[in-house]
Design a protein around this motif. Structure first.
Motif, short mmCIF file in Angstrom:
data_model
loop_
_atom_site.label_atom_id
_atom_site.label_comp_id
_atom_site.label_asym_id
_atom_site.label_seq_id
_atom_site.Cartn_x
_atom_site.Cartn_y
_atom_site.Cartn_z
N GLY A 299 1.43 3.36 7.86
CA GLY A 299 2.50 2.50 8.37
C GLY A 299 2.22 1.01 8.19
N GLY B 282 0.79 -1.23 0.00
CA GLY B 282 0.00 0.00 0.00
C GLY B 282 0.82 1.28 0.00
N GLU C 213 14.39 1.53 14.05
CA GLU C 213 14.45 2.06 12.68
C GLU C 213 15.63 3.02 12.52
OE1 GLU C 213 12.42 0.94 10.14
OE2 GLU C 213 11.78 -0.45 11.70
N GLN D 79 -6.04 -0.14 2.08
CA GLN D 79 -5.58 0.70 3.18
C GLN D 79 -5.82 2.14 2.71
OE1 GLN D 79 -1.33 0.73 3.84
NE2 GLN D 79 -1.55 1.36 5.98
N ASN E 45 16.16 -6.13 10.05
CA ASN E 45 14.83 -6.70 9.85
C ASN E 45 14.56 -6.77 8.34
OD1 ASN E 45 12.10 -7.26 9.79
ND2 ASN E 45 11.47 -5.20 10.49
#
Ligand code: UD1
Ligand code: MG
Length: 486
Positions: A82, A11, A159, A77, A174
């Motif tokens: 997020g 999305g 992050e 979405q 990740n």
């Protein structure tokens, strides 16, 4: 894997790609990134797939319909808030699979592989984890979520923007791929909160699960490209280069010879037999299959084309065509859809063939268009032949029998048939069928040497009358044509 499902996040806004289509539909080696991810799922025997769409959702829906006949679910979405918020949109879908596991994947990371997916699931089940996060070690971790461990155990994901100086030095990242127990995921998703920027990150689930004493594990994949994403054109080009080289390496291992790799683009599903040589600046895509011992010279572009063994192609553009063994084509030839070239055919320069069959040992040496035609074996085309297949309204077929000889600059006005051993004289425009073994001549009247009936053709020692001749400047052509056939 009936109770298992996958949610693919597709999305994202993808603004940096500067494209009218959703980022996940941008191509890596001719295949949309989303399709690479779906292929990895299918190869892992995951058939229940839900794609989260956002920006340009209609384009993505259209793709899913065209490519997969709507086999897979999509959910919208509405606001792009997020990765966690994206998975929340799939909650109604996930409820169908409460007893199983859910794989979450980034739709813009095309190099996730089925081996990683299945091995991670194995570990996930063995360890009975609520979530198994797939991580990998990369040389340049910039931009990715870093894996923070304490005594070897995952404690959180940080992050890039939130990394301390120390955390930026961590190379384990990740991949954005996770196996969740669906029940635990459904329990955790509603507990996520938006951050200061109003975003809900999926990585939060890990922290919530740890807090709730759920079992959290990691699977470290050896595929260091698993997380590589295409966020802008520059990263897309990098992905293309990686994929391109990997495909070439695979063919090298199978015995294909590459003179060099510059400008060679071969898409992942192409098959090539051993001892075939691929020169520079060659593009081979789609469902193309090439046999053994062929030469694919510089400048060839082959799309969805089947090529037999011992075939030589010099600068050939071919789409949805089939070429049998021992054929030589080119240079500068175009084969258009539904063209079938039989064994031992020779095709020379500046020839275009469309929706036609060319029989064995036929030669089409120069400057010729063959469209909507059925050509027999052992036919010789002179230079500059045109099958005139279109009258502006309809298309018609041309049929040419075995051993026919089509003279230079012949126009064959379809529908028309030249019989076996039929012969057309150079420069003739043929509007009527030529019977087996006959010679057809058409000439305009230049006021001298009118030429009727003078033309004889010898076939196997036997002298033949011309089929007919035609003089556009006189009124008694029909009579003369009849005369010539006597
Ligand atoms: C995410 C991970 C990061 C990981 C990286 C791997 C989070 C918060 N971060 O970051 O830890 O290292 O992937 O590539 O999850 N998407 C949506 N809706 C949204 C936002 C994104 O569907 O609201 C989709 C995007 O289309 C994309 C995928 O989710 O396919 C990942 O989104 P992206 O914004 O690229 O996340 P990263 O910043 O790469
Ligand atoms: Mg990304």
């Amino acid at each position: 894997m009936e109770n298992n499902c996958a949610v693919i996040l597709a999305g994202g806004s993808g603004r940096r790609m500067k494209s009218a289509i959703p980022k996940v539909l941008c191509n890596v080696l001719g295949k949309p990134m989303l399709d690479w991810v779906i292929t990895a799922c299918k190869d892992s025997e995951i058939d229940n797939i839900c794609v989260v769409k956002g920006r340009a959702a209609a384009v993505l829906e259209n793709h899913m319909e065209q490519k997969y006949q709507d086999k897979y679910q999509t959910v919208l979405q509405q606001d792009i808030l997020g990765t966690g918020h994206a998975v929340v949109q799939a909650i109604p879908y996930l409820k169908n699979f409460v007893d199983g596991n859910t794989l979450v994947l980034n739709g813009d990371a095309p190099f996730i592989d089925s081996n990683t997916i299945t091995e991670a699931l194995k570990l996930h089940n063995e360890q009975d984890n609520a979530v198994t996060l797939i991580t990998c070690e990369v040389e340049n971790p910039y931009g990715y979520g870093r894996i923070i461990r304490n005594n070897g155990l995952l404690t959180k994901i940080v992050e890039q923007a939130d990394c301390s100086a120390n955390e930026t030095t961590i190379h384990e990242i990740n991949t954005g791929a996770y196996w969740f127990k669906t029940k635990d995921l459904l329990e955790t998703l509603p507990k996520m909160n938006a951050n200061d920027q109003g975003k809900i990150h999926l990585t939060q689930c890990i922290e919530i699960m740890l807090k709730n004493k759920k079992k959290v594990g990691t699977f470290i994949t050896e595929n260091s490209n698993a997380a590589l994403g295409g966020g802008d054109r520059r990263s897309l080009l990098a992905l293309n280069d990686i994929a391109r080289n990997e495909v070439i390496l695979r063919h090298l291992e199978n015995g294909v010879e590459f003179v060099c790799s510059e400008g060679v683009v071969i898409t992942p599903d192409v098959k090539i037999g051993k001892d075939t040589v691929i020169e520079s600046n060659v593009t081979i895509t789609g469902d193309t299959k090439i046999g053994e011992n062929c030469l694919i010279s510089e400048g060839c572009r082959l799309v969805d084309t089947k090529i037999g063994n011992n075939v030589t192609l010099y600068s050939v553009f071919s789409t949805e065509a089939e070429v049998e063994d021992n054929v030589k084509i080119g240079p500068w030839v175009q084969l258009r859809p539904n063209t079938h070239i039989c064994k031992n055919v020779k095709i020379g320069d500046f020839v275009e063939i469309k929706n036609s069959t060319i029989g064995e040992k036929t030669a089409i040496a120069h400057l010729t268009y063959v469209g909507d035609s059925d050509v027999g074996s052992n036919v010789n085309f002179g230079c500059g032949v045109v099958t005139v297949n279109y009258n502006g309204i309809d298309k018609h077929r041309t049929v040419i029998g075995n051993n026919a000889f089509i003279g230079c600059n012949t126009n064959l006005i379809a529908p028309v048939k030249v019989g076996d051993y039929g012969y057309t004289a150079a420069g003739s425009t043929i509007t009527q069928d030529v019977p087996d073994g006959d010679l057809a001549i058409e000439r305009s009247n230049l006021g001298f040497n009118r030429g009727y009936g003078y033309h004889k053709l010898k076939i196997g020692g036997e002298e033949k009358q011309p089929a007919y001749t035609y003089d556009s400047a006189t009124n008694d052509d029909d009579e003369k044509r009849k005369d010539s056939k006597k």
